[in-house]
Design an enzyme around this catalytic site. Structure first.
Site, PDB file in Angstrom:
ATOM      1  N   SER A 145      18.457  70.508  48.814  1.00  0.00           N
ATOM      2  CA  SER A 145      19.015  69.804  48.684  1.00  0.00           C
ATOM      3  C   SER A 145      20.693  70.516  50.268  1.00  0.00           C
ATOM      4  O   SER A 145      21.040  71.969  49.680  1.00  0.00           O
ATOM      5  CB  SER A 145      19.836  69.150  47.693  1.00  0.00           C
ATOM      6  OG  SER A 145      20.584  68.132  48.468  1.00  0.00           O
ATOM      7  N   TYR A 158      22.921  69.248  39.401  1.00  0.00           N
ATOM      8  CA  TYR A 158      21.755  69.055  40.324  1.00  0.00           C
ATOM      9  C   TYR A 158      22.036  70.102  41.917  1.00  0.00           C
ATOM     10  O   TYR A 158      20.974  71.117  41.784  1.00  0.00           O
ATOM     11  CB  TYR A 158      21.841  67.259  41.552  1.00  0.00           C
ATOM     12  CG  TYR A 158      20.641  67.733  42.641  1.00  0.00           C
ATOM     13  CD1 TYR A 158      19.915  66.759  41.917  1.00  0.00           C
ATOM     14  CD2 TYR A 158      21.474  67.591  43.431  1.00  0.00           C
ATOM     15  CE1 TYR A 158      18.681  66.755  43.330  1.00  0.00           C
ATOM     16  CE2 TYR A 158      21.190  66.917  45.571  1.00  0.00           C
ATOM     17  CZ  TYR A 158      19.421  66.987  44.281  1.00  0.00           C
ATOM     18  OH  TYR A 158      18.162  66.978  45.635  1.00  0.00           O
ATOM     19  N   LYS A 162      19.677  73.478  43.073  1.00  0.00           N
ATOM     20  CA  LYS A 162      19.466  73.919  44.462  1.00  0.00           C
ATOM     21  C   LYS A 162      19.480  75.048  44.348  1.00  0.00           C
ATOM     22  O   LYS A 162      18.060  75.418  45.762  1.00  0.00           O
ATOM     23  CB  LYS A 162      19.482  72.697  45.399  1.00  0.00           C
ATOM     24  CG  LYS A 162      19.391  70.941  44.721  1.00  0.00           C
ATOM     25  CD  LYS A 162      17.418  70.627  44.886  1.00  0.00           C
ATOM     26  CE  LYS A 162      16.795  69.962  44.593  1.00  0.00           C
ATOM     27  NZ  LYS A 162      15.228  69.600  44.275  1.00  0.00           N
TER      28      LYS A 162
END
Length: 295
Positions: A145, A158, A162
């Protein structure tokens, strides 16, 4: 891997959004596709779309957070097609609302890491041994991401998941090169893409869902109102728009051709949007000057 015709691909998280787009873009190039998703009906629906493009397909319900299920996915892929040339570890989840790291419970970190990071690792462990035995050009794409390129307050779980994918992918890529193994590795960095990822918690047990637990949103700690640009299309991504207002939200159908081109060109990195060079450079400069010695 310039010629993709008659190759075989496995794409996880392919029941919709970016994964679906990647699966269909590969099929359009003559690739047979194993469509994997935690929601089996969605996987089979996309598999049917692949068949409509004239390619063979297999739809498989897979929870990538479980190694045994990913190993079963690999077994089915090799039983059906005899080989796997392209592996796209794309399945991923996130949480809403954004929240401070101290308001993120252990179960939240574990859920995100189990799908995003361990899901990609499980794909690597289940498929690479057999891909190595094929002794022919193969390609792995791991979905990261753009949030791993710069700091996004309120998005620690998150972003951490990533960033783990980034470091692992770069190590694996160099290991393959040094060992003379013909497997290329690309890291895919999507930016603002209009998918259902913001509703990922529909897949969690009800008691774990943030709305049921009334998680304190990150915006409660900020005095700057979040920008509204594109928020209506990004499933609650509003706080992120403060740092990604340089991105035009993209339809997921645009993603697949970008990833396929990256596989063709053997790019180390594939981005859906122009990378935020100033933010990356600022981080690089601070890292380059991080040794201060003792005064």
């Amino acid at each position: 891997m310039e010629d993709l015709s008659n190759r075989v691909a496995v794409v996880t998280g392919a029941g919709g959004g970016m994964g679906r787009s990647i699966a269909l873009a590969l099929a359009a190039e003559g690739v047979d596709v194993v469509v994997s998703d935690i929601e089996g009906d969605a996987a089979e629906k996309v598999a049917n779309e692949v068949r409509e493009l004239g390619r063979r397909a297999l739809g498989v319900a897979t929870d990538v957070s479980q190694l045994d299920q990913v190993e079963h996915l690999a077994d089915l892929a090799y039983e059906e097609f005899g080989a796997v040339d392209i592996l796209v570890n794309n399945a991923g989840v996130t949480m809403r609302p954004f929240r401070a790291s101290w308001d993120t419970e252990l179960r939240d970190f574990q859920w995100v890491m189990n799908v995003n990071w361990y899901g990609a690792l499980h794909g690597h462990l289940a498929f690479v041994p057999r891909m190595r035995e094929q002794k022919r050009d193969s390609h792995i794409v791991n979905t990261s991401s753009m949030t791993s390129m710069f700091t996004v307050p309120g998005h620690s779980a998150y972003s951490a998941s990533k960033a783990a994918i980034d470091a692992f992918s770069m190590c694996a890529r160099e290991e393959f090169k040094i060992a003379g193994i013909p497997i290329a590795v690309s890291v895919f960095f999507p930016g603002a893409v209009k998918t259902r990822v913001g509703t990922s918690e529909r897949l969690r047990p009800e008691a774990d869902r943030s709305d049921v637990r009334h998680v304190k949103p990150w915006t409660d700690y900020t005095s700057t109102p979040a920008a509204a640009v594109g928020a209506e299309n990004l499933n609650g991504l509003t706080p992120l728009s403060e740092v990604t207002n340089f991105m035009q939200p993209m339809h997921p159908d645009e993603v697949g051709p970008l990833v396929v081109n990256g596989i063709r060109q053997n790019y180390d990195f594939i981005s859906s949007h122009p990378a935020p060079a100033d933010l990356i450079q600022d981080r690089a400069d601070r890292l380059a000057n991080s040794f201060h010695g003792l005064s």
